[in-house]
Design a protein around this motif. Structure first.
Motif, PDB file in Angstrom:
ATOM      1  N   PRO A  72       0.811  -1.231   0.000  1.00  0.00           N
ATOM      2  CA  PRO A  72       0.000   0.000   0.000  1.00  0.00           C
ATOM      3  C   PRO A  72       0.844   1.281   0.000  1.00  0.00           C
ATOM      4  O   PRO A  72       0.525   2.234  -0.701  1.00  0.00           O
ATOM      5  N   LYS A  73       1.940   1.258   0.751  1.00  0.00           N
ATOM      6  CA  LYS A  73       2.704   2.497   0.906  1.00  0.00           C
ATOM      7  C   LYS A  73       3.391   2.907  -0.393  1.00  0.00           C
ATOM      8  O   LYS A  73       3.743   4.065  -0.565  1.00  0.00           O
ATOM      9  N   ILE A  77      -1.057   6.335  -2.874  1.00  0.00           N
ATOM     10  CA  ILE A  77      -2.463   6.564  -2.569  1.00  0.00           C
ATOM     11  C   ILE A  77      -2.553   7.142  -1.163  1.00  0.00           C
ATOM     12  O   ILE A  77      -1.612   7.052  -0.383  1.00  0.00           O
ATOM     13  N   LEU A  86      -7.438   8.168  13.210  1.00  0.00           N
ATOM     14  CA  LEU A  86      -6.346   9.051  13.621  1.00  0.00           C
ATOM     15  C   LEU A  86      -5.545   8.347  14.708  1.00  0.00           C
ATOM     16  O   LEU A  86      -6.076   7.514  15.421  1.00  0.00           O
ATOM     17  N   TYR A  87      -4.258   8.713  14.813  1.00  0.00           N
ATOM     18  CA  TYR A  87      -3.445   8.111  15.872  1.00  0.00           C
ATOM     19  C   TYR A  87      -3.741   8.864  17.160  1.00  0.00           C
ATOM     20  O   TYR A  87      -3.384  10.027  17.308  1.00  0.00           O
ATOM     21  N   MET A  90      -1.255  11.033  19.395  1.00  0.00           N
ATOM     22  CA  MET A  90      -0.462  12.111  18.796  1.00  0.00           C
ATOM     23  C   MET A  90      -1.338  13.335  18.570  1.00  0.00           C
ATOM     24  O   MET A  90      -2.542  13.227  18.354  1.00  0.00           O
ATOM     25  N   ASN A  95      -0.106  13.813  13.692  1.00  0.00           N
ATOM     26  CA  ASN A  95      -0.892  12.924  12.856  1.00  0.00           C
ATOM     27  C   ASN A  95      -0.673  13.226  11.386  1.00  0.00           C
ATOM     28  O   ASN A  95      -0.530  12.331  10.563  1.00  0.00           O
ATOM     29  N   PHE A  98       3.182  12.534  10.378  1.00  0.00           N
ATOM     30  CA  PHE A  98       3.819  11.245  10.639  1.00  0.00           C
ATOM     31  C   PHE A  98       4.160  10.458   9.377  1.00  0.00           C
ATOM     32  O   PHE A  98       5.270   9.950   9.239  1.00  0.00           O
ATOM     33  N   GLY A  99       3.191  10.371   8.459  1.00  0.00           N
ATOM     34  CA  GLY A  99       3.420   9.618   7.236  1.00  0.00           C
ATOM     35  C   GLY A  99       4.631  10.128   6.457  1.00  0.00           C
ATOM     36  O   GLY A  99       5.458   9.345   5.997  1.00  0.00           O
ATOM     37  N   MET A 102       7.930   9.403   8.226  1.00  0.00           N
ATOM     38  CA  MET A 102       8.331   8.011   8.065  1.00  0.00           C
ATOM     39  C   MET A 102       8.954   7.794   6.686  1.00  0.00           C
ATOM     40  O   MET A 102       9.691   6.847   6.480  1.00  0.00           O
ATOM     41  N   ARG A 103       8.621   8.660   5.746  1.00  0.00           N
ATOM     42  CA  ARG A 103       9.216   8.555   4.418  1.00  0.00           C
ATOM     43  C   ARG A 103      10.526   9.312   4.317  1.00  0.00           C
ATOM     44  O   ARG A 103      11.101   9.444   3.238  1.00  0.00           O
ATOM     45  N   ARG A 146      -4.611  14.670   6.670  1.00  0.00           N
ATOM     46  CA  ARG A 146      -3.507  13.713   6.696  1.00  0.00           C
ATOM     47  C   ARG A 146      -3.325  13.094   5.311  1.00  0.00           C
ATOM     48  O   ARG A 146      -2.204  12.826   4.873  1.00  0.00           O
ATOM     49  N   ARG A 150       0.020  14.184   1.925  1.00  0.00           N
ATOM     50  CA  ARG A 150       0.802  13.176   1.211  1.00  0.00           C
ATOM     51  C   ARG A 150       0.830  13.474  -0.286  1.00  0.00           C
ATOM     52  O   ARG A 150       1.642  12.921  -1.012  1.00  0.00           O
TER      53      ARG A 150
ATOM     54  N   ILE B 186      -6.780   1.829  12.151  1.00  0.00           N
ATOM     55  CA  ILE B 186      -5.505   2.454  12.519  1.00  0.00           C
ATOM     56  C   ILE B 186      -4.372   1.713  11.821  1.00  0.00           C
ATOM     57  O   ILE B 186      -3.457   2.318  11.265  1.00  0.00           O
ATOM     58  N   ALA B 191      -0.570   1.368   7.369  1.00  0.00           N
ATOM     59  CA  ALA B 191      -0.047   0.658   6.204  1.00  0.00           C
ATOM     60  C   ALA B 191      -0.017   1.575   4.981  1.00  0.00           C
ATOM     61  O   ALA B 191       0.943   1.584   4.219  1.00  0.00           O
ATOM     62  N   VAL B 192      -1.076   2.374   4.811  1.00  0.00           N
ATOM     63  CA  VAL B 192      -1.123   3.300   3.675  1.00  0.00           C
ATOM     64  C   VAL B 192      -0.074   4.400   3.865  1.00  0.00           C
ATOM     65  O   VAL B 192       0.572   4.838   2.919  1.00  0.00           O
ATOM     66  N   ASP B 193       0.092   4.838   5.123  1.00  0.00           N
ATOM     67  CA  ASP B 193       1.092   5.860   5.426  1.00  0.00           C
ATOM     68  C   ASP B 193       2.512   5.314   5.295  1.00  0.00           C
ATOM     69  O   ASP B 193       3.472   6.088   5.304  1.00  0.00           O
ATOM     70  N   GLY B 194       2.643   3.989   5.241  1.00  0.00           N
ATOM     71  CA  GLY B 194       3.961   3.391   5.085  1.00  0.00           C
ATOM     72  C   GLY B 194       4.756   3.325   6.370  1.00  0.00           C
ATOM     73  O   GLY B 194       5.973   3.471   6.364  1.00  0.00           O
ATOM     74  N   ILE B 195       4.083   3.111   7.491  1.00  0.00           N
ATOM     75  CA  ILE B 195       4.789   3.016   8.766  1.00  0.00           C
ATOM     76  C   ILE B 195       5.051   1.550   9.065  1.00  0.00           C
ATOM     77  O   ILE B 195       4.123   0.751   9.093  1.00  0.00           O
ATOM     78  N   ARG B 199       7.266   0.195  14.296  1.00  0.00           N
ATOM     79  CA  ARG B 199       7.064   1.600  14.659  1.00  0.00           C
ATOM     80  C   ARG B 199       5.625   1.881  15.045  1.00  0.00           C
ATOM     81  O   ARG B 199       5.359   2.713  15.901  1.00  0.00           O
ATOM     82  N   ILE B 204       2.434   4.126  18.297  1.00  0.00           N
ATOM     83  CA  ILE B 204       0.977   4.297  18.287  1.00  0.00           C
ATOM     84  C   ILE B 204       0.282   3.297  19.201  1.00  0.00           C
ATOM     85  O   ILE B 204      -0.445   3.692  20.110  1.00  0.00           O
ATOM     86  N   MET B 208      -1.239   3.666  23.111  1.00  0.00           N
ATOM     87  CA  MET B 208      -2.697   3.542  23.245  1.00  0.00           C
ATOM     88  C   MET B 208      -3.078   2.564  24.344  1.00  0.00           C
ATOM     89  O   MET B 208      -4.203   2.572  24.828  1.00  0.00           O
TER      90      MET B 208
END
Lengths: 365, 290
Positions: A72-73, A77, A86-87, A90, A95, A98-99, A102-103, A146, A150, B186, B191-195, B199, B204, B208
């Motif tokens: 997915p990453k 998308i 949402l996390y 944070m 929030n 973060f994405g 991480m990149r 968020r 991206r 979450i 996964a979409v954010d690529g974390i 991590r 997270i 929580m």
């Protein structure tokens, strides 16, 4: 230019087939809405495009690249979820950052980007709060923010407004539409709310039991449903259905629905009808109105005298249940003057809006 | 009269249990505090008030120091080992593995046993003449030594391992419930954010789980202060008094050494320790509600 191509996509869990031979091509900049009742596979299809679910067979292309087996990453998308996702530990700012962090994008580049998108969504004053301190609408804005930072090639929305109350839903709907108009990014949006589908979509996809029923512009799907399911699923109040038979009489075609013969001379048949063929004739309530003496432009006047059985006042209209032989149909009448129950009224039918379905195959004729 | 009953029905209904709690809980706490200010021997006597002398004696008894220090040593190690391994096991079980309920039962099973049984099992396992050591010797590793139970420096580890074996199931279950309570979305968003998964856990998911951590720490802490049967069954405080815990000390003073006054003083100190753990917890809990 094709942005997303879904080819012959199948998904099954054991023996249960959730998606069956889905083919769909999405142009760059389109806003595609997947619509259907729960369990129709629309969310699964979205998850497959996102890469969160693996497909059993078939391929997915995004931007001309085969991403069937891509994480997915790496699909470029961004996704917005019904539960916001949402996390919670944070702040709003983190929030949104973060994405990108991480990149490995430097913070000096991320900061202004986050601020800009936050201003755009009117959440810039909330950046240092925790998600738990926000209202539902604000949380969904953050979730959209968020996704925005991206700057993805495709936005995926998984019923993003379902957790909001009716009023907020309407205003967020307009905002998502504005956002899409200003950004022009390709989007796929899943919903079971037909109003969202009708208003947001540039093209909508109606699904049922893992199969695509119809793909088209909202007004096309609304006015020319390809089968009984689509006709029935769209519209509130629902379409009127009258059971009857085709009568061919010397070059003239009409549908005998018991209480009346509906002339079908102006109807564009997709396949030639045969005499005596059992059909279901569909007409939306807004095409059943009190006769004004003149027919809508471009169609012949068709009036019947029917007895109102019941009225429902909705505020803007009166929904009137009319007796038509042994069947009942609903008409959308103006609130003034209110029809008198039991007292026959002259009702005009807009026959240019008729849909005729084969009673056996349930397909549009 | 009727109106009085109607208005106070809830108070009337609760009063028997309140009375019982008042007498048998708070009453006897007070009684114990009173005994701790006397020189009672085998039976409580209140005609020889000595003030805080028993506390002074308590803190000048070397064996109490060993027991009290052991409680923190055992407690600290037990908390660390049980929480970290319990969390790791919960995370592993949460990976949608096959036969999940089988593994869950295995980890939970020791919980169904009493501490006495746990103590005896581990006493046999760690016994140099019939346990693991003998087994490894029979496999041919003659130099292998496992003298945790007989070495005063390592005996505390025997307690920690046995207590972990028993307590891990509960901790795992609590963490697993916490992990299962985390919104699937979450994970998808991450996964979409690529974390990467680790991590997501560190930044997270584990934050929580903070309320679960709090619950686990309080539950385990209370079981540490109460720990008695495990020590009696596994080491009986030995070798010497090197694996003594305050509860063992208290029992010994009261029923073997006929020194009720000193025993009561140690009980009051233990109560103080429990309160020191509980009060901040209750404070945090009530503040969260408000």
């Amino acid at each position: 230019m094709i942005d997303i191509r879904i080819s012959d996509c199948n998904k099954s869990y054991g023996t249960l087939k959730v998606l069956k031979n889905i083919d769909l091509e999405i142009e760059r900049g389109e806003f595609i809405v997947l619509l259907g009742p729960s369990g129709c596979g629309k969310s699964t299809l979205l998850h497959i495009v996102a890469g969160l679910d693996r497909l059993t067979s078939g391929t997915i292309e995004i931007g001309g690249r085969d991403v069937t087996d891509v994480e997915p990453k790496d699909r470029d998308i961004a996704m917005v979820f019904q539960s916001y996702a949402l996390y919670p530990t944070m702040s709003v700012r983190r929030n949104m950052e973060f994405g990108l962090r991480m990149r490995g994008k430097p913070l000096s580049e991320i900061r202004p980007l986050v601020e800009e998108k936050a201003r755009m969504l009117h959440i810039d004053h909330l950046l240092d709060r925790r998600p738990s301190q926000l209202s539902g609408g604000q949380r969904q804005r953050v979730a959209i923010g968020r996704a925005l930072v991206r700057d993805p090639k495709v936005f995926l929305f998984d019923e993003p407004l379902s957790n909001l109350d009716a009023k907020l839903r309407a205003s967020m709907r307009t905002e998502i539409k504005k956002l899409h108009q200003s950004l022009g990014t390709t989007a796929i949006y899943v919903t079971h709310d037909q109003l969202e589908a009708m208003t947001l979509a540039t093209r909508m996809v109606v699904m049922k039991a893992g199969e695509i029923q119809q793909v088209g512009k909202p007004e096309e799907v609304y006015h020319r449903p390809v089968n009984l399911f689509v006709a029935d699923f769209l519209g509130n109040p629902g379409m009127n259905f009258m059971r009857g038979q085709i009568r061919l009489d010397g070059g003239r075609v009409s549908a005998d629905v018991g209480a009346a013969m509906l002339p079908l001379d102006g109807y564009a048949f997709a396949m030639p009808p045969s005499d005596g063929q059992a059909v279901v004739v569909g007409l939306r309530p807004e095409s059943v109105q009190p006769a004004t003496g003149q027919a809508p432009a471009g169609s012949e006047p068709f009036v019947l005298t029917l007895k109102p059985l019941l009225t429902e006042h909705t505020g803007s209209d009166n929904l009137v249940v009319l007796e038509m032989g042994d069947q009942e149909i609903v008409g959308k009448f103006p609130t003034d003057p209110p029809p008198k129950l039991g007292e026959p009224v002259t009702v005009g039918f807009d026959l240019s809006r008729l849909s005729v379905f084969d009673a056996a195959t349930e397909r549009r004729l | 009269m009727r109106r009085f009953f109607q208005r106070h029905v809830s108070q009337i209904a609760l009063s028997p249990s309140l009375a019982l709690i008042a007498i048998f809980l708070y009453g006897f706490i007070g009684y114990t505090v009173a005994v701790s200010t006397t020189t009672s021997k085998a039976f409580p006597r209140f005609d020889n008030f000595v003030g805080l002398e028993q506390y002074w004696r308590l803190f000048h008894t070397p064996r109490w120091h060993v027991a009290f220090t052991n409680m923190f040593l055992f407690g600290g190690l037990f908390l660390l080992v049980t929480i970290s391994l319990g969390l790791i096991i919960a995370i592993l079980i949460d990976q949608r593995i096959r036969a999940e309920s089988f593994f869950r039962s295995i980890v939970m099973y020791p919980m169904a046993m009493s501490f006495v049984v746990t103590g005896i099992i581990w006493q046999w396992l760690l016994n140099p003449t019939l346990g693991i050591e003998v087994m490894v010797h029979q496999l041919g590793f003659e130099s292998f030594r496992l003298d945790w139970l007989t070495n005063p420096n390592t005996v505390i580890w025997a307690l920690v391992i046995a207590a972990f074996w028993q307590g891990c199931g509960l901790v795992m279950a609590l963490f697993l419930a916490g992990l299962r309570g985390i919104d699937e979305d979450i994970w998808k968003a991450a996964a979409v954010d690529g974390i990467p998964a680790w991590r997501v856990y560190v930044f997270i998911v584990i934050p929580m789980l903070a309320p679960v951590f709090l619950t686990v720490v309080v539950l385990l802490s209370l079981s540490i202060v109460r720990a008695f049967d495990l020590v009696v069954a596994l080491t009986n405080g030995g070798p010497g008094v090197s694996s003594d815990l305050p509860s063992v000390f208290m029992f010994d003073m009261a029923f073997r050494r006929t020194n009720l006054g000193l025993s009561a003083a140690s009980a009051v100190v233990m109560l103080g320790t429990v309160l020191a753990i509980l009060i901040p917890y209750l404070y945090a809990e009530t503040r969260e509600r408000a």
